[in-house]
Design an enzyme around this catalytic site. Structure first.
Site, PDB file in Angstrom:
ATOM      1  N   ARG A  59       0.850  -1.202   0.000  1.00  0.00           N
ATOM      2  CA  ARG A  59       0.000   0.000   0.000  1.00  0.00           C
ATOM      3  C   ARG A  59       0.869   1.229   0.000  1.00  0.00           C
ATOM      4  O   ARG A  59       1.794   1.355   0.814  1.00  0.00           O
ATOM      5  CB  ARG A  59      -0.858   0.039   1.266  1.00  0.00           C
TER       6      ARG A  59
ATOM      7  N   THR B  25      -1.438   7.492  -0.243  1.00  0.00           N
ATOM      8  CA  THR B  25      -2.757   7.370  -0.883  1.00  0.00           C
ATOM      9  C   THR B  25      -3.523   6.126  -0.420  1.00  0.00           C
ATOM     10  O   THR B  25      -4.723   6.031  -0.640  1.00  0.00           O
ATOM     11  CB  THR B  25      -2.593   7.243  -2.415  1.00  0.00           C
TER      12      THR B  25
ATOM     13  N   ASP C 225       0.848  -3.811  12.094  1.00  0.00           N
ATOM     14  CA  ASP C 225       1.251  -4.190  10.738  1.00  0.00           C
ATOM     15  C   ASP C 225       1.551  -5.690  10.702  1.00  0.00           C
ATOM     16  O   ASP C 225       2.525  -6.167  11.291  1.00  0.00           O
ATOM     17  CB  ASP C 225       2.492  -3.378  10.337  1.00  0.00           C
TER      18      ASP C 225
ATOM     19  N   ASP D  84       5.055  -6.778   9.318  1.00  0.00           N
ATOM     20  CA  ASP D  84       6.149  -6.506  10.258  1.00  0.00           C
ATOM     21  C   ASP D  84       6.145  -7.504  11.411  1.00  0.00           C
ATOM     22  O   ASP D  84       7.193  -7.975  11.851  1.00  0.00           O
ATOM     23  CB  ASP D  84       6.036  -5.084  10.812  1.00  0.00           C
TER      24      ASP D  84
HETATM   25  C1  PRP Z   1      -1.116  -5.006   4.208  1.00  0.00           C
HETATM   26  C2  PRP Z   1      -1.942  -6.273   4.243  1.00  0.00           C
HETATM   27  C3  PRP Z   1      -2.770  -6.154   3.000  1.00  0.00           C
HETATM   28  C4  PRP Z   1      -3.008  -4.679   2.897  1.00  0.00           C
HETATM   29  C5  PRP Z   1      -4.395  -4.407   3.381  1.00  0.00           C
HETATM   30  O1  PRP Z   1      -0.055  -5.130   3.331  1.00  0.00           O
HETATM   31  O2  PRP Z   1      -1.164  -7.432   4.308  1.00  0.00           O
HETATM   32  O3  PRP Z   1      -2.125  -6.648   1.828  1.00  0.00           O
HETATM   33  O4  PRP Z   1      -2.055  -4.038   3.752  1.00  0.00           O
HETATM   34  O5  PRP Z   1      -4.718  -3.083   3.177  1.00  0.00           O
HETATM   35  P1  PRP Z   1      -5.855  -2.623   2.172  1.00  0.00           P
HETATM   36  O6  PRP Z   1      -7.042  -3.473   2.442  1.00  0.00           O
HETATM   37  O7  PRP Z   1      -6.070  -1.183   2.572  1.00  0.00           O
HETATM   38  O8  PRP Z   1      -5.346  -2.735   0.774  1.00  0.00           O
HETATM   39  P2  PRP Z   1       1.076  -4.003   3.202  1.00  0.00           P
HETATM   40  O9  PRP Z   1       0.713  -3.025   2.141  1.00  0.00           O
HETATM   41  O10 PRP Z   1       1.358  -3.416   4.557  1.00  0.00           O
HETATM   42  O11 PRP Z   1       2.302  -4.804   2.644  1.00  0.00           O
HETATM   43  P3  PRP Z   1       3.179  -5.932   3.366  1.00  0.00           P
HETATM   44  O12 PRP Z   1       2.299  -7.150   3.504  1.00  0.00           O
HETATM   45  O13 PRP Z   1       4.276  -6.145   2.382  1.00  0.00           O
HETATM   46  O14 PRP Z   1       3.647  -5.418   4.685  1.00  0.00           O
HETATM   47  N1  URA Z   2      -2.249  -3.653   6.929  1.00  0.00           N
HETATM   48  C1  URA Z   2      -1.843  -4.123   8.141  1.00  0.00           C
HETATM   49  O1  URA Z   2      -0.880  -4.894   8.224  1.00  0.00           O
HETATM   50  N2  URA Z   2      -2.511  -3.720   9.234  1.00  0.00           N
HETATM   51  C2  URA Z   2      -3.557  -2.893   9.178  1.00  0.00           C
HETATM   52  O2  URA Z   2      -4.149  -2.566  10.227  1.00  0.00           O
HETATM   53  C3  URA Z   2      -3.962  -2.416   7.912  1.00  0.00           C
HETATM   54  C4  URA Z   2      -3.292  -2.823   6.802  1.00  0.00           C
END
Ligand code: PRP
Ligand code: URA
Length: 213
Positions: A108, A112, A204, A207
């Site tokens: 994400r 935005t 997160d 993480d």
């Molecule tokens: C997180 C999660 C989803 C997304 C959800 O990923 O694992 O893929 O955010 O958010 P949304 O419903 O608003 O799209 P992130 O973008 O943090 O990436 P990562 O898994 O690589 O940490």
């Molecule tokens: N992605 C995450 O990992 N946690 C949240 O709360 C939202 C998006």
């Protein structure tokens, strides 16, 4: 949140128990990873209750031959949304060790909150399979909607989406944009904060799974 025919929210004491520990900021990376896998296994059991293709075989018991239905080894394809979706893959492999895995990479944009696609590798023949898309967090729903759209453009017809924690905004968005996709969410949280994080949530997920913060 409005009720949707294509949304299943789990309300199971065992899953609630595990999610309570998952949320706790003191939970270690190892325990977090194990809990994500265990919750996924419990969810998969329910998610595959109907719709998963089975074939008939003959089994000889000590007493007689009978016809039985089994899930074919290669009927299911798991598609984790990277990174955090990776944490759910083993939870399904416990039940379907031979399920093939396709990967969709998305992150994400922090400003935005729009999903940015950076990787896609799917097994050949995925369009004929039962596709299980997994991501622990369903926040705005942008990542899930884009991943599902990508799979539809590849010709996939039988798609399910599984998340551990969902925000009402995200669940509604996916349910409305993809009414033909059944969505399974372990627990529905309150809302999103101004940074797009789910409240109360668990922080997160990527993480916490991979120890990057
Ligand atoms: C997180 C999660 C989803 C997304 C959800 O990923 O694992 O893929 O955010 O958010 P949304 O419903 O608003 O799209 P992130 O973008 O943090 O990436 P990562 O898994 O690589 O940490
Ligand atoms: N992605 C995450 O990992 N946690 C949240 O709360 C939202 C998006």
């Amino acid at each position: 949140m409005k009720q949707y025919d294509n949304v299943v929210i789990f309300d199971h004491p065992l899953i609630r128990h595990k999610i309570a520990i998952l949320r706790d900021e003191r939970t270690s990376m190892k325990e977090f990873r194990e809990l994500v896998e265990e919750i996924t296994t419990l969810m998969t059991y329910e998610c595959l209750k109907d719709g998963v293709p089975t074939t008939e075989i003959e089994v000889k018991t000590p007493l007689e031959v009978c016809k039985q239905r089994i899930v074919a080894d290669n009927a299911v394809v798991i598609v984790p949304i990277l990174r955090a979706g990776l944490g759910m893959v083993n939870g399904i492999h416990v039940l379907f060790p031979l399920a093939r895995v396709g990967h969709i990479g998305m992150y994400r944009d922090e400003e935005t909150l729009e999903p940015q696609s950076y990787y896609c590798k799917l097994p050949e023949g995925i369009e004929e399979k039962f596709v299980l898309v997994v991501d622990p967090m369903l926040a705005t729903g942008g990542s899930a909607c884009d991943a599902i759209q990508l799979l539809k453009e590849r010709g996939c017809k039988e798609i399910r989406f599984m998340a551990i924690i969902g925000a009402p905004e995200g669940v509604s968005r996916v349910a409305e944009e993809h009414p033909d996709v059944k969505i399974y969410v372990s627990t529905l949280d309150r809302c999103l904060n101004e940074n797009g994080y789910i409240l109360p949530g668990l922080g997160d997920a990527g993480d916490r799974l991979f120890g990057t913060k």
